[in-house]
Scaffold this active site. Structure first.
Site, PDB file in Angstrom:
ATOM      1  CB  THR A  31      -0.938   0.037   1.223  1.00 43.91           C
ATOM      2  OG1 THR A  31      -0.135  -0.126   2.398  1.00 43.91           O
ATOM      3  CG2 THR A  31      -1.963  -1.095   1.160  1.00 43.91           C
ATOM      4  N   GLY A  32       2.139   1.152   0.302  1.00 48.18           N
ATOM      5  CA  GLY A  32       3.017   2.325   0.341  1.00 48.18           C
ATOM      6  C   GLY A  32       3.356   2.831  -1.043  1.00 48.18           C
ATOM      7  CB  CYS A  39      16.039   6.580  -5.181  1.00 45.45           C
ATOM      8  SG  CYS A  39      15.930   7.735  -3.820  1.00 45.45           S
ATOM      9  CB  SER A  84       8.161  10.607  -5.633  1.00 42.37           C
ATOM     10  OG  SER A  84       9.281  10.683  -6.483  1.00 42.37           O
ATOM     11  NE  ARG A 118      13.042  15.143  -0.078  1.00 44.06           N
ATOM     12  CZ  ARG A 118      13.347  13.858  -0.285  1.00 44.06           C
ATOM     13  NH1 ARG A 118      13.431  13.358  -1.506  1.00 44.06           N
ATOM     14  NH2 ARG A 118      13.589  13.067   0.744  1.00 44.06           N
ATOM     15  CG  HIS A 127      16.460  11.683  -6.831  1.00 45.71           C
ATOM     16  ND1 HIS A 127      15.289  12.289  -6.454  1.00 45.71           N
ATOM     17  CD2 HIS A 127      16.650  10.673  -5.926  1.00 45.71           C
ATOM     18  CE1 HIS A 127      14.788  11.668  -5.382  1.00 45.71           C
ATOM     19  NE2 HIS A 127      15.578  10.694  -5.055  1.00 45.71           N
TER      20      HIS A 127
END
Lengths: 348, 348, 348, 348
Positions: free
Chosen positions: D14-15, D147, D177, D233, D240
Site C-alpha cells: 500500500t506504500g 534511489c 516522491s 530536497r 533526482h
C-alpha cells in the site's frame, strides 16, 4: 506600561494557529502572553523544545523558554486564545469559560451555539451583546469564523448595508496554510489543484447567515441570503482567493459599489484598534489583481484586497476577493476580536 | 500503407501548439506530416535548428531535419493544421483555404465566421454541413474551440440533450500551457494565482452558444443558454480544472445525470477514430477527484474527467470538470476534427 | 533633515533591479531619490505608467509620478545606482562617471576594470582605495558583485582571515528573481530544475579572486584560491541556496569555525550603517536549515544564513549558505556600498 | 503463456514503492503478481479499499480486488518484492528468505549484509555470485541501492572501467516522491528548498563503495574511491538531479568520456531484459539539459540522462546526472534485478 496589560494564554500553542498567535502577540500593546498550553505530549517541556516552529520569524525569546502547560483551567491569565483542534476544542473551551476565563476561539465547535457570537469586528460587533445572555459566569466564549468566510464577508458587508444582498456564489482557491501543518502533501499539490476541502463548503454556506443575522438583544435571527460555494486547494502558501458573484436587491452602478467599498469602516477603525487595518478593503483597478503573493500582506495582513468588479450574465456583478487566511482569517482576526472586547470592557 | 495517408502540413510549427501537433501526428494512421511552416525568422532552417523544442519526448526524427517553409500556399499537402498566432492567422488561413487547402485551425480568428464550423466532434458534428455553404472552392476552414470550452461542452452536451440546459456558471483554474511558451513568468505563478486571462471569459461565454446552436442546413442559430465565466491561472503545467454549476429545464436526479454521462458517445466513438477517447467522460466518485496531475492524460489526454456532482443552493447542480488543454483542448482536438472530416470524405 | 540628504538617481529604473532600488531607497536616511532614468521607450512617461511594477509593496507615491528621463548625464543628482542591462551598461556608466557622477553599479561590465572596486562592504572595504587611481575626475565607478557571489563571500571571509582558504567548491540552487523579469517561464520551472545559468559559473569562479585579492594601494593582486562552481535554477522566488565545501590552510575545529562566524563584523557594522545587518552571519543549528522561504529576509534581507557545518570526505568541511539575491545580492548590497562611501566622504 | 510466468508478491503493497511495483508489474512478461501483503491495518481488505492510491494510472483491475494479506510467509508465490518501511523490513525479509522465498528488497536493512548483493544490473551483476554464499536455503535476499545512488553509479560505471575513478563529489536536488507519501509537506516545499535529507548523504557515500567493490567469489572488497555528498530536497515530483564532479586516474578527453557513455551496455541490454533501457545513458548536448520534468521518463524511466560535461577547476570534470527515482531508482530497478536473476536461473 506592560504592568497594565491583560495577561493572556494560548490553548493549542504548538499547532499552526497557535504559532501564529505567538508571533502576532509579541509586543502587543493590550495583551501580555504569559501562558502556553498544549497537549499532554508537550506539557512540561520548554516551548522551544515542544514545538516544530515553522514561521519565518524566530520564536519570541521570552516565549521560547516558557514551560508548556496542560489545557486545563489553572493558567495564570484571564483571557485565552484557542487554536485547538476541533476534536477536543469543544469541551476544553467550555471548561475554561465556566472557570471564568474569556475564551476567544478559532475552532468551529461553538460557532453555532445560540449564545456565542461568531464575530468579525467590522461586520457584526453588535453580536457581542450575546455575552449578556451567556451562562458562563464571569467567563465567556467568542468565536472567529472560518478563514474563507472572513475575507468574503468584509467585502460583502458594505454591499449588504447599501444595496441588500440576495444571492452569493463563491468559488475559492485556498492556500495550503489553511490545512494546518503538515497538512497537504507536497506530492498532492505540486503541478496540481485539489477540488475539495472537507467541510469547507458547508461552513461557507452557513456561517455568513449567522454573522449577517439580526440580533434583537436576545438572539440572532439568521439572514435569508442564499449562498453556494465550491472550494479548491491550490499551490499557494498563504492567502485565499475567491471568485465571487452577487445579486443585490437594488442593483447599483459599479461606481456606487467602488464608493461603498472605499468608504467602509467599522468599529475597529473607529476605536483605532492595534490590529485594525486602516482601510478594511483595498480595491485594485489592474485587471490581473489581486494576487495572493503580492497582496496577502496588505495592512499587516488584516485588510481585504478586491478587484475585477464586472458585470455578470447570471448575477448582478462578479469580482475577486483575497485575504490572508492565517492572519485576518485566523489568529489576527481573533486578536482583533479580543481588542474590540477589551475596548468595550468585556474582558474584565 | 503510408502511401495512402493524407499529406498534411503545420502552420506555426515552432510554437507551443505547433510542437504538440508534431508530437501527436507522429505515426498517425490517417495523416502523414510532410510540411512544416513557420515565420520568416524560421523559414529555410532545419526544424530542429529553428525550434525551441520543450516537450518531454524528442522531436520525431524525420521531422527534425525537415526544412521549415514560409506560411504561404505552395506546400505539398492538401490539409494544414494551424497553430498560428491570432495576430496573423486570419489572413494566412484564408489564403490557404482559397488555394484549395483544407485548414483545421486552433486560432480564434475564424471561429465566428457564419460559414465556419466551430467543431467538437462529439458535440456538433452536424455543423460540418456548413462546409457546403463555404466559398473556398475545393478548400475549407474548420475551427477548434478555445481550450477551456471543449472540456466544458463535452461534459454539458449529454446534459443538454437529456435535460435542457438553461444557465451555466463556470469558474476556471487554468494551466500555464494554455498561455503558450514562454507565456507566464515563473515569478508570477510560483506561490500565486492570477485571477485574469485576457479574452478568455468572453470566449467561454460566447463560443458555447454557437457550438450548441441549431444548424438548419444553411446557418447556425445561436443557443439561448446563458453563461457566466470567471477565469484564473494557477500553478499547473497542463490541464484546465473548472468549477461548473448548471440549471436545467427538467431537473433530473443525480443518478440520471451519472447515467447520461456514462453512456455518452459521439460520432468519433461510432467511427472508432484514432484519436477518439473510448469513453468521452470519466466520472470519479472520490470527493478529491478529478485533479490535473492525476487525470489530465486519461485516454491519451482526449477524455474529460468529471467529479463532485452535488446539489447547489443557487443552481440545480454543481460539479468539477477537467480536461487536457493542449491535447483535447488544442492539437489533439483539431486532429480529431480532421479525422472526422476524413471519414466523412470531406478532406478530398 | 532631508535637506542634507544626497540626491540620487536610478539608471534602468523600470527593470527588476531598478524596482528593488526604488523600494529600498524609500525613506533612506542618507539618500533622496530624485531622478529616474530608463530606456527611450519609457522616457517622458510618468514612472507609474512606464513600469510593470511587480513588487508586493506599492510604488512609493512620490516616485510614481516622477517623469522618467533618458539614461544620459544631465540628471539632477550626483550619485546614480545602475541596474542597467549588461548590453548597454558599460558605456552609459562610463559616460556618467566622466561627467562627475558617482556610479554604483549592479551590472557586470566594469567589475574587472583594474581601477574599479568590486565591493562587498564587510569583505573588502579597503578596495575603495582604488578610487584614488580612477581617472573619472570627480566621478567614480564602484561595482557590486554577482548575486550568488556576495552571500558566499560573506560566509567565507571570516574563514579566510582566520584559517586561510585554499579550495572552494560550490553548487548553487538559485531563485527565479535572479533572472530578472519575466525571466524564466513558469512552464520551465514548475516541477523542474534547470541545471544551467548562462555565465554564472564563470562569475562565481572569478569574481571572488578579485574581491579577496590583496590591494597594495595601487592595484589588486588576485587571490590564489581555487574555486569550482555549478549553478542550478530552482522553483524559488527569492533566495540563493549554496552547497559549499572548503579546504583550509589550517584546519580548525567546528567550534572554531562557529566562533569566527558568530563574531564576524565589518565596517558596515562598525559604522552602524542603515542597511548593515546587525550580525552579518546567522548560523542555524537545526539540520534542515537554512531554507530560502524561511530565512531569506533575516535582518532586512541583508544577513547571510548558514547551516549544516559538517566534515567532508574530500575537503575539510561542507556547509550550506543562503542569502537574499535581490536584496543583499543586488539593490540592497549596492546601497550598502554607497552608504560606506558616504560615511568615508567618497560621495562628494 | 501466463501459465509459465513466475508468481510474485509484494510486501508493503500500500506504500508509495508498493504502488509503483503494482503499476510496473501489470502485464509483465516474466512475472505474474498474485499476492499483495501489507500491515495488519490493511490485511483482510480488498486492495482497492486498503490503499490510498495516488498514481495517475488506475489500479490494475485484477489487483484492485485482491485481498491484502499479512506480511508473513504463506504467500502463494516464490518471489517477493519488498517496499517495506525500514523499521520493520529487516526481520520480515529475513523470515521470508528463510522460508524459501526470493526476496528482492528496496529497503536499506540488508544492503550491507556481507552475503547480500547490493545490485545494479548494469553495474555489478557478478555480485549475484554472493547468493551461493547465502544461508537462506532455497530462498535468497537481493537488495536494490538507494534511489540517488543508482543513477549516479550507472553514469560512473563506464568511467570507472575505462579511466579509474578516484574521487567523486555529488550535490543532489531530489524529488518529493523520494520521501514517500505523504512525505514532505506542501508548506515546506512551495517556494523553497530543504538542504537536508535524513540518512541520505551517508547512503550516497557508502553504498557505491560496496557496489563498485571487487567480488572474489566469496566476499566483496570495498572500493577505495572517496565520495562526498550533499543532499537537498527540491520542488519536483519525480526525478533526482545530481551535480557530479570526478577525479580520474587517467584523465581522458571529453570525447573519450562521451564515447564510453554512448557505448555503455550491461547484462540487461545483452539479455534484452523487459525493463532494460535500450541505451542506459543518454547524453544531452544542450546546456540547459537534462531536466527532471523533461527527461525523467526516458526509455520507460529506466535510462539515465547526463549533460553539461565540462572541465572543473578542482576535479577533472563535472557534469549533471538525472534519473527517475521511483522507477529506475526503486521499483523499476528492483524488477530489473529480478529479471536478471530469472534469466540466470536464480529464481527457481
Amino acid at each position: 506600561m506592560s504592568i497594565q496589560k491583560i495577561k493572556v494564554g494560548i490553548l493549542g500553542a504548538t499547532g499552526s494557529v497557535g504559532q501564529k498567535f505567538i508571533q502576532l502577540l509579541a509586543e502587543h500593546p493590550f495583551f501580555e502572553l504569559v501562558e502556553i498550553a498544549a497537549s499532554d505530549r508537550s506539557a512540561g517541556k520548554k516551548y522551544k523544545d515542544a514545538v516544530n516552529w515553522f514561521l519565518p520569524t524566530p520564536i519570541p525569546e521570552k516565549i521560547a523558554n516558557l514551560i508548556v502547560k496542560n489545557c486545563e483551567p489553572g493558567l495564570s491569565c484571564n483571557v485565552v486564545f484557542s487554536g485547538l483542534d476541533a476534536s477536543i476544542a469543544g469541551e476544553i473551551e467550555e471548561s475554561f469559560a465556566k472557570n471564568n476565563y474569556h475564551v476567544i476561539s478559532n475552532s468551529k465547535n461553538h460557532r453555532f451555539d445560540n449564545d456565542v457570537p461568531l464575530l468579525i469586528p467590522e461586520v457584526n460587533p453588535d453580536h457581542l451583546g450575546l455575552l449578556k445572555v451567556q451562562n458562563y459566569g464571569k467567563g465567556s466564549i467568542v468565536t472567529n469564523p472560518n478563514c474563507s468566510v472572513i475575507g468574503l464577508l468584509i467585502a460583502l458587508k458594505p454591499l449588504h448595508d447599501a444595496f441588500g444582498i440576495e444571492l452569493v456564489n463563491v468559488v475559492t482557491m485556498q492556500a495550503l496554510s489553511g490545512a494546518g501543518y503538515p497538512g497537504v502533501s507536497g506530492l498532492d499539490i505540486i503541478d496540481n489543484v485539489i477540488p475539495f476541502i472537507g467541510g469547507e463548503e458547508n461552513k461557507m454556506e452557513t456561517e455568513p447567515l449567522k454573522i449577517l443575522g439580526n440580533f434583537d438583544g436576545k438572539k440572532i435571527e439568521q439572514s435569508a441570503i442564499k449562498i453556494s460555494s465550491s472550494c479548491n486547494r491550490v499551490s499557494v502558501v498563504d492567502g485565499h482567493l475567491e471568485s465571487v458573484q452577487v445579486k443585490l436587491k437594488n442593483k447599483p452602478s459599479k461606481d456606487e459599489i467602488l464608493s461603498v467599498w472605499k468608504n467602509f469602516k467599522g468599529e475597529p477603525q473607529e476605536y483605532d484598534l492595534p490590529f485594525a487595518p486602516i482601510q478594511p478593503i483595498h480595491y485594485f483597478f489592474e485587471e490581473k489583481y489581486p494576487q495572493p503573493r503580492l497582496h496577502r500582506n496588505i495592512d499587516k495582513g488584516m485588510a481585504v484586497a478586491v478587484g475585477r468588479l464586472r458585470d455578470c450574465n447570471l448575477f448582478d456583478y462578479k469580482f475577486t476577493v483575497l485575504s490572508h487566511n492565517t492572519v485576518r482569517g485566523a489568529a489576527g482576526g481573533a486578536i482583533l476580536c479580543a481588542e474590540l472586547m477589551k475596548i468595550k470592557g468585556l474582558l474584565t
